[in-house]
Design an enzyme around this catalytic site. Sequence first.
Site, PDB file in Angstrom:
ATOM      1  N   ARG A 124      39.420  65.478  50.281  1.00 48.74           N
ATOM      2  CA  ARG A 124      40.687  65.090  49.637  1.00 48.74           C
ATOM      3  C   ARG A 124      41.308  63.842  50.265  1.00 48.74           C
ATOM      4  NH1 ARG A 124      40.793  70.533  49.980  1.00 48.74           N
ATOM      5  NH2 ARG A 124      40.474  71.577  47.982  1.00 48.74           N
ATOM      6  N   LYS A 146      42.101  49.736  44.118  1.00 47.12           N
ATOM      7  CA  LYS A 146      41.402  50.304  42.958  1.00 47.12           C
ATOM      8  C   LYS A 146      39.987  50.636  43.400  1.00 47.12           C
ATOM      9  CE  LYS A 146      43.425  48.282  38.807  1.00 47.12           C
ATOM     10  NZ  LYS A 146      43.066  47.487  37.613  1.00 47.12           N
ATOM     11  N   GLU A 188      37.183  34.580  40.067  1.00 43.84           N
ATOM     12  CA  GLU A 188      38.385  35.375  40.353  1.00 43.84           C
ATOM     13  C   GLU A 188      39.436  34.527  41.090  1.00 43.84           C
ATOM     14  OE1 GLU A 188      38.751  38.274  38.956  1.00 43.84           O
ATOM     15  OE2 GLU A 188      36.930  39.502  39.061  1.00 43.84           O
ATOM     16  N   LYS A 230      47.129  38.471  45.238  1.00 42.44           N
ATOM     17  CA  LYS A 230      46.769  39.863  44.936  1.00 42.44           C
ATOM     18  C   LYS A 230      47.769  40.800  45.607  1.00 42.44           C
ATOM     19  CE  LYS A 230      43.825  43.174  43.522  1.00 42.44           C
ATOM     20  NZ  LYS A 230      42.427  43.462  43.246  1.00 42.44           N
ATOM     21  N   GLU A 240      49.591  49.640  38.281  1.00 42.36           N
ATOM     22  CA  GLU A 240      49.363  48.947  37.018  1.00 42.36           C
ATOM     23  C   GLU A 240      50.163  49.531  35.863  1.00 42.36           C
ATOM     24  OE1 GLU A 240      45.344  47.417  36.484  1.00 42.36           O
ATOM     25  OE2 GLU A 240      45.589  47.590  34.328  1.00 42.36           O
ATOM     26  N   ARG A 244      50.619  44.191  37.086  1.00 41.04           N
ATOM     27  CA  ARG A 244      49.261  44.183  37.639  1.00 41.04           C
ATOM     28  C   ARG A 244      48.214  43.980  36.547  1.00 41.04           C
ATOM     29  NH1 ARG A 244      46.563  47.939  42.457  1.00 41.04           N
ATOM     30  NH2 ARG A 244      44.504  46.970  42.316  1.00 41.04           N
ATOM     31  N   ASN A 248      43.966  41.317  34.890  1.00 38.35           N
ATOM     32  CA  ASN A 248      42.830  41.570  34.001  1.00 38.35           C
ATOM     33  C   ASN A 248      42.596  40.437  33.014  1.00 38.35           C
ATOM     34  OD1 ASN A 248      42.191  44.070  35.116  1.00 38.35           O
ATOM     35  ND2 ASN A 248      43.783  45.069  33.921  1.00 38.35           N
ATOM     36  N   HIS A 251      39.285  40.008  31.349  1.00 40.92           N
ATOM     37  CA  HIS A 251      38.498  41.195  31.675  1.00 40.92           C
ATOM     38  C   HIS A 251      38.243  42.105  30.471  1.00 40.92           C
ATOM     39  CE1 HIS A 251      39.112  39.866  35.740  1.00 40.92           C
ATOM     40  NE2 HIS A 251      38.528  40.927  36.258  1.00 40.92           N
ATOM     41  N   HIS A 255      34.559  42.828  30.276  1.00 38.96           N
ATOM     42  CA  HIS A 255      33.943  44.150  30.408  1.00 38.96           C
ATOM     43  C   HIS A 255      33.049  44.454  29.214  1.00 38.96           C
ATOM     44  CE1 HIS A 255      37.242  45.699  33.390  1.00 38.96           C
ATOM     45  NE2 HIS A 255      36.342  44.927  33.963  1.00 38.96           N
ATOM     46  N   HIS A 268      29.872  40.119  37.151  1.00 43.90           N
ATOM     47  CA  HIS A 268      31.261  40.370  36.768  1.00 43.90           C
ATOM     48  C   HIS A 268      32.046  39.052  36.617  1.00 43.90           C
ATOM     49  CE1 HIS A 268      35.124  42.389  36.578  1.00 43.90           C
ATOM     50  NE2 HIS A 268      35.556  41.636  37.572  1.00 43.90           N
TER      51      HIS A 268
HETATM   52  N1  LIG Z   1      38.453  47.285  42.885  1.00 47.67           N
HETATM   53  C1  LIG Z   1      38.860  46.180  42.324  1.00 47.67           C
HETATM   54  O1  LIG Z   1      40.049  45.879  42.299  1.00 47.67           O
HETATM   55  C2  LIG Z   1      37.842  45.254  41.751  1.00 47.67           C
HETATM   56  C3  LIG Z   1      38.197  43.960  41.419  1.00 47.67           C
HETATM   57  C4  LIG Z   1      37.211  43.098  40.950  1.00 47.67           C
HETATM   58  C5  LIG Z   1      35.911  43.543  40.839  1.00 47.67           C
HETATM   59  N2  LIG Z   1      35.602  44.832  41.164  1.00 47.67           N
HETATM   60  C6  LIG Z   1      34.226  45.318  41.080  1.00 47.67           C
HETATM   61  O2  LIG Z   1      33.444  44.621  42.030  1.00 47.67           O
HETATM   62  C7  LIG Z   1      32.102  44.603  41.599  1.00 47.67           C
HETATM   63  C8  LIG Z   1      31.554  43.225  41.763  1.00 47.67           C
HETATM   64  O3  LIG Z   1      31.593  42.890  43.125  1.00 47.67           O
HETATM   65  P1  LIG Z   1      30.654  41.760  43.731  1.00 47.67           P
HETATM   66  O4  LIG Z   1      30.740  40.574  42.899  1.00 47.67           O
HETATM   67  O5  LIG Z   1      30.971  41.668  45.173  1.00 47.67           O
HETATM   68  O6  LIG Z   1      29.194  42.348  43.473  1.00 47.67           O
HETATM   69  P2  LIG Z   1      28.167  43.155  44.386  1.00 47.67           P
HETATM   70  O7  LIG Z   1      28.847  44.121  45.249  1.00 47.67           O
HETATM   71  O8  LIG Z   1      27.117  43.657  43.457  1.00 47.67           O
HETATM   72  O9  LIG Z   1      27.537  42.030  45.307  1.00 47.67           O
HETATM   73  C9  LIG Z   1      26.795  41.004  44.705  1.00 47.67           C
HETATM   74  C10 LIG Z   1      25.389  40.873  45.328  1.00 47.67           C
HETATM   75  O10 LIG Z   1      25.493  40.191  46.571  1.00 47.67           O
HETATM   76  C11 LIG Z   1      24.880  40.963  47.601  1.00 47.67           C
HETATM   77  N3  LIG Z   1      25.609  40.646  48.804  1.00 47.67           N
HETATM   78  C12 LIG Z   1      26.804  41.114  49.205  1.00 47.67           C
HETATM   79  N4  LIG Z   1      27.202  40.474  50.312  1.00 47.67           N
HETATM   80  C13 LIG Z   1      26.219  39.602  50.631  1.00 47.67           C
HETATM   81  C14 LIG Z   1      26.065  38.648  51.670  1.00 47.67           C
HETATM   82  N5  LIG Z   1      27.038  38.434  52.571  1.00 47.67           N
HETATM   83  N6  LIG Z   1      24.925  37.935  51.715  1.00 47.67           N
HETATM   84  C15 LIG Z   1      23.953  38.118  50.767  1.00 47.67           C
HETATM   85  N7  LIG Z   1      24.070  38.978  49.739  1.00 47.67           N
HETATM   86  C16 LIG Z   1      25.189  39.712  49.698  1.00 47.67           C
HETATM   87  C17 LIG Z   1      24.994  42.366  47.098  1.00 47.67           C
HETATM   88  O11 LIG Z   1      24.079  43.215  47.742  1.00 47.67           O
HETATM   89  C18 LIG Z   1      24.720  42.177  45.619  1.00 47.67           C
HETATM   90  O12 LIG Z   1      23.347  42.047  45.394  1.00 47.67           O
HETATM   91  C19 LIG Z   1      32.115  45.072  40.165  1.00 47.67           C
HETATM   92  O13 LIG Z   1      31.611  46.383  40.135  1.00 47.67           O
HETATM   93  C20 LIG Z   1      33.570  45.043  39.769  1.00 47.67           C
HETATM   94  O14 LIG Z   1      33.904  46.026  38.824  1.00 47.67           O
HETATM   95  C21 LIG Z   1      36.534  45.673  41.620  1.00 47.67           C
HETATM   96 ZN   LIG Z   2      37.539  41.074  38.116  1.00 48.88          ZN
END
Ligand SMILES: NC(=O)c1ccc[n+]([C@@H]2O[C@H](COP(=O)([O-])OP(=O)(O)OC[C@H]3O[C@@H](n4cnc5c(N)ncnc54)[C@H](O)[C@@H]3O)[C@@H](O)[C@H]2O)c1
Ligand SMILES: [Zn+2]
Length: 366
Positions: A124, A146, A188, A230, A240, A244, A248, A251, A255, A268
């Site tokens: 939890r 999030k 972003e 942010k 949100e 907030r 998006n 997005h 999406h 993304h």
């Molecule tokens: N929680 C939130 O507020 C929020 C906001 C925006 C996006 N997201 C989510 O984030 C995700 C996208 O995140 P992302 O773009 O970081 O993608 P990701 O986590 O898939 O990373 C991208 C790639 O880079 C690799 N990688 C990571 N760090 C590395 C490094 N230092 N050197 C070499 N390779 C590395 C990863 O293994 C992966 O293959 C999506 O699922 C999206 O929905 C969440």
């Molecule tokens: Zn995003």
Amino acid sequence: MQTVTVNLVSTSAPRSYPIHIGADILTQPELLLDYLGQKRAAIVTNTTVGPLYLEKFRATLAAHDVVSVPIVLPDGEEYKNWETLNLIFDALLTHRCERNTPIIALGGGVVGDLTGFAAASYLRGVPFIQVPTTLLAQVDSSVGGKTGINHPLGKNMIGAFYQPQAVVADTSTLDTLPDRELRAGIAEVIKYGLIRDPAFFGWIESHIELLLERESSILIDAIKRSCQHKAEVVEADERESGMRALLNLGHTFGHAIENAMGYGNWLHGEAVAAGTILAAEVSQRMGMIGEGDVDRIRNLYVKAGLPVIAPNLGPEKYLHLMGLDKKVQGGKMRFILLEDIGRAVVHAGVPSPILTEVLTECTADA
Ligand SMILES: NC(=O)c1ccc[n+]([C@@H]2O[C@H](COP(=O)([O-])OP(=O)(O)OC[C@H]3O[C@@H](n4cnc5c(N)ncnc54)[C@H](O)[C@@H]3O)[C@@H](O)[C@H]2O)c1
Ligand SMILES: [Zn+2]
């Protein structure tokens, strides 16, 4: 090193937390020791980031007597699901992690979102620390609480709001990030300029080459400014219920693109860039911004090496996929549109002929 604070007011325990940003700070355990009183932590990473940074990070913690349990997940957006979440629970239970054992996310947004959701629900709720290693995670996903996973019927549909205790963004980890991922993160960064900071948008325009060259001080400036935005938005509207939603921008369309093309095929940030162009085209047809504004946004994405033409899925498929989007309220689809470069608004009254026109004329066969 720079520090941005997320100030969250709370009726019970304080939940404000620092975001530390700087080069080589992964090896500065003093930033984390305050949260590691139990001298034990679980570190969740993946098969790409693990070989690069896990042992170095564990050794740093071990030098301060912190024992860590590594949990290495498969890499990819397609693994942001229940099965992978369960791998985390399996490991936490097998290693008898307790309610005060912190879980550290070492990786990009996928690892961060999965780990945060695991931390929110394991026993939890257990302490959670973000160590983001992609630009996207450092400027966006690691901040704001999030967390969640995808469902075959929609992205990020299952999750929780769960704030970390700290974020440590080591910009040196970006050295190993593939170019395409760096560009996706820049999408972003551009978003913050577009929704609330015209001067920052101009700054990005004039520094885009240096950002792409990963010039350290420029990257740190961009990350800090993004995190400040942010943090301000999350402070004003943590769950949100209002502003907030502006984060998006692009997005809703994005999406739909990610979902239709198969998770992981469009990154993304790429889907957000093409989706933002669709949002800008709608804004222009609504008489809110001019064609010159749309061109200016498009030019910046092109310079950043991001896609500006969304795939032609057909308007029906877009509308269907977007109908599953969380921004639907009382059957009305709400869009984030631009009133200006640097000013975004939520709009609930986009006439469907405009949507159909944009989804037909401004897309191309994939
Ligand atoms: N929680 C939130 O507020 C929020 C906001 C925006 C996006 N997201 C989510 O984030 C995700 C996208 O995140 P992302 O773009 O970081 O993608 P990701 O986590 O898939 O990373 C991208 C790639 O880079 C690799 N990688 C990571 N760090 C590395 C490094 N230092 N050197 C070499 N390779 C590395 C990863 O293994 C992966 O293959 C999506 O699922 C999206 O929905 C969440
Ligand atoms: Zn995003």
